[in-house]
Design a protein around this motif. Sequence first.
Motif, short mmCIF file in Angstrom:
data_model
loop_
_atom_site.label_atom_id
_atom_site.label_comp_id
_atom_site.label_asym_id
_atom_site.label_seq_id
_atom_site.Cartn_x
_atom_site.Cartn_y
_atom_site.Cartn_z
N LEU A 40 0.72 -1.37 0.10
CA LEU A 40 0.01 0.18 -0.03
C LEU A 40 0.79 0.94 0.10
O LEU A 40 0.46 1.69 0.25
CB LEU A 40 -0.83 -0.64 0.90
CG LEU A 40 -2.32 -1.09 1.06
CD1 LEU A 40 -2.74 -1.23 2.62
CD2 LEU A 40 -2.93 -1.09 -0.04
N LYS A 60 2.43 4.51 -1.19
CA LYS A 60 1.47 5.63 -2.20
C LYS A 60 2.91 6.45 -3.04
O LYS A 60 3.64 7.09 -2.39
CB LYS A 60 0.33 6.74 -1.65
CG LYS A 60 0.07 7.46 -2.94
CD LYS A 60 -0.50 8.35 -2.23
CE LYS A 60 -1.83 9.36 -3.12
NZ LYS A 60 -2.00 10.71 -2.28
N TYR A 85 -0.39 3.46 -6.96
CA TYR A 85 -0.09 2.17 -5.82
C TYR A 85 1.05 1.12 -7.02
O TYR A 85 -0.49 0.46 -7.57
CB TYR A 85 -1.16 1.76 -5.35
CG TYR A 85 -1.88 2.96 -4.18
CD1 TYR A 85 -1.77 3.13 -3.32
CD2 TYR A 85 -2.70 4.20 -4.94
CE1 TYR A 85 -2.06 4.05 -2.09
CE2 TYR A 85 -3.08 5.07 -3.88
CZ TYR A 85 -2.47 5.34 -2.84
OH TYR A 85 -3.19 5.84 -1.76
N ASN A 116 -5.56 4.32 -7.15
CA ASN A 116 -6.21 4.63 -5.79
C ASN A 116 -6.23 3.44 -5.28
O ASN A 116 -6.47 2.38 -5.80
CB ASN A 116 -7.40 5.02 -6.23
CG ASN A 116 -8.92 4.79 -6.89
OD1 ASN A 116 -8.85 3.25 -5.94
ND2 ASN A 116 -9.06 4.89 -7.60
N PRO A 117 -6.20 3.34 -4.03
CA PRO A 117 -5.84 2.03 -2.78
C PRO A 117 -7.15 1.18 -3.04
O PRO A 117 -7.10 0.47 -2.75
CB PRO A 117 -5.86 2.85 -1.34
CG PRO A 117 -6.22 3.96 -1.87
CD PRO A 117 -6.26 4.92 -3.50
N LYS A 118 -8.03 1.84 -3.48
CA LYS A 118 -9.85 1.05 -3.64
C LYS A 118 -9.70 -0.22 -3.65
O LYS A 118 -9.39 -1.28 -4.61
CB LYS A 118 -11.18 2.06 -3.22
CG LYS A 118 -12.31 0.85 -3.19
CD LYS A 118 -13.50 1.41 -3.56
CE LYS A 118 -14.62 1.53 -3.03
NZ LYS A 118 -14.95 -0.19 -4.03
N LYS A 119 -8.62 0.47 -5.80
CA LYS A 119 -8.67 -0.93 -6.77
C LYS A 119 -7.92 -1.64 -6.33
O LYS A 119 -7.95 -2.78 -6.71
CB LYS A 119 -9.09 0.55 -8.23
CG LYS A 119 -9.53 1.38 -8.30
CD LYS A 119 -9.17 1.94 -9.97
CE LYS A 119 -10.63 3.03 -10.46
NZ LYS A 119 -9.74 2.96 -11.63
N ILE A 152 -7.07 -2.94 -3.69
CA ILE A 152 -8.31 -3.33 -2.31
C ILE A 152 -8.73 -4.60 -2.85
O ILE A 152 -9.12 -5.47 -3.23
CB ILE A 152 -8.32 -2.46 -2.01
CG1 ILE A 152 -7.38 -2.13 -0.48
CG2 ILE A 152 -9.39 -4.03 0.12
CD1 ILE A 152 -7.82 -1.10 -0.12
N ASP A 153 -9.20 -3.84 -4.27
CA ASP A 153 -10.81 -5.10 -4.88
C ASP A 153 -9.75 -5.51 -5.55
O ASP A 153 -10.69 -6.91 -5.59
CB ASP A 153 -11.21 -3.53 -5.83
CG ASP A 153 -12.86 -3.01 -4.58
OD1 ASP A 153 -12.62 -2.85 -3.48
OD2 ASP A 153 -13.09 -1.63 -5.28
#
Length: 361
Positions: free
Chosen positions: A133, A135, A154, A179-182, A184-185
Motif C-alpha cells: 500500500l 503511495k 499504487y 487509488n488504494p480502493k482499486k 484492495i478490490d
Amino acid sequence: MMNISVMVGGFIEKNPKMPLEILRNYLNAKALKEVSLSSQKLLTYAKDTVLKKLSIITIVVTTLFDSVNLYRRDDYDALAVTTLASGINLALLICYPTLPVFVVGVLLTIITGIILNEIIDSDVDIYFKKSLLYKTIDFSIFKELFNKEQSKKYQAYYLFETTNKDEELKTISTDGFNNPKKLIDFVAVNYKGKENFFDTALNNELSFLKAAIYGYKLELLDRRRGKKLKNAYNYDVTLWQKTFIKAPAVLVEDTQSKFIFVEDEKTYSLINKSTLVKEDAYYTYDLFNQEYSSLKELNMINHKKASIIVLSPLVELKYEFTYDYREIEYLDAVNFKQSSFTPKDIEELKKFKEKKETDEN
C-alpha cells in the motif's frame, strides 16, 4: 548517459581485468555507435598526462560500478545525481586539465557524496517503496528524463511480480492502480481460486521486510578460487571460480535453519550444512556444487539459472543467479540477487518444513 553507464558497468563487472584497449573496442560496438566518437576522444585525452589519465579512468570506472549498483537497487534519483556529477567532473578534466580544476573536481565529488548520503535509499526504504500500500509520491528525475509512467500511485511491486505469472490476473493489471480502493478490490475480488498467487505475494512481502529489518542477507564474495579439472586432453587445468557466497553465522548455526539448492526451477535439494565453511563471523558456500571432473561437463550448466533458499525461524530468503562459464578457465555466478518466491517454491518448500531435521553434521 545513465543507460550507457549501466550497460558498460555491467560489462566491466563481468570482466574486471579488462584492459583499456578492450574498453575502446566495446565502445565502438554497434549498440553504442552514437557515443563512439566521444569515447575515442576521452581515451585520447587519457593518454596526455598521468594525472589526467588516472583521474578520468578512476571517475569512469567508479561511476560505472556505482551506476550498476544503484540501477539494480531501483534507486533512480541517486543514479541520476551520480551520473550528472561524474559527467561534470569529466567535462572539467577534459576541457581544463589543470591542478586547480582537479581540486575543484575533488570538492565537487565530496559535495555530491554528501547529497547522495541524504537521497540514497536504505534497504528498508527500498522495501517500503515496493510494498503493498505504498503511495508513490516521490518525483523521480530518472523517470521524468526518460518519459516513464509515474501516474500509477499504487504499484505494489511484490504483489504484481507474483500475480503477473498468472495470465488471467495479468490481464487485469500488470503494474498497479491509481487509488488504494482499486488495489484492495483487485485482491478481494480475485483471491478466491487464486489463493496460491496472493499468498505467495504476501510471503514475499514478509521475506523482503524481514531481510531489510534484520539485515540478514547472502552475498557473493568478490574473490576467485581455483579448482582442478581435466581438459579435453585429460590434462589437469585450474578452473578459476567466482561462485562463493557468504551467509551470516546466526542463520547457519541455527539448528532449525535449512539451506535449499534449486536447479532449473525443478529440482529442490537440501544442502548439507557440513559443506558450509566457517570464516570469521560468517560461513562460505560454493554455488558450483556439482561433482564434475572435466571442463566439458560445465556446458551442462552454462547460462543455466539456479537458486539458493534459506529457511529459518527468523527469515526466509531466496537468491537467484546464472552460471557463466567462459574463456575455458573462468566460472562465475552472475546476477546474484535476492528474488521473490514463486507459487511452485512455496509448494515445494512445504515438504522441507514438514520433514524433521535430519543429521546434517
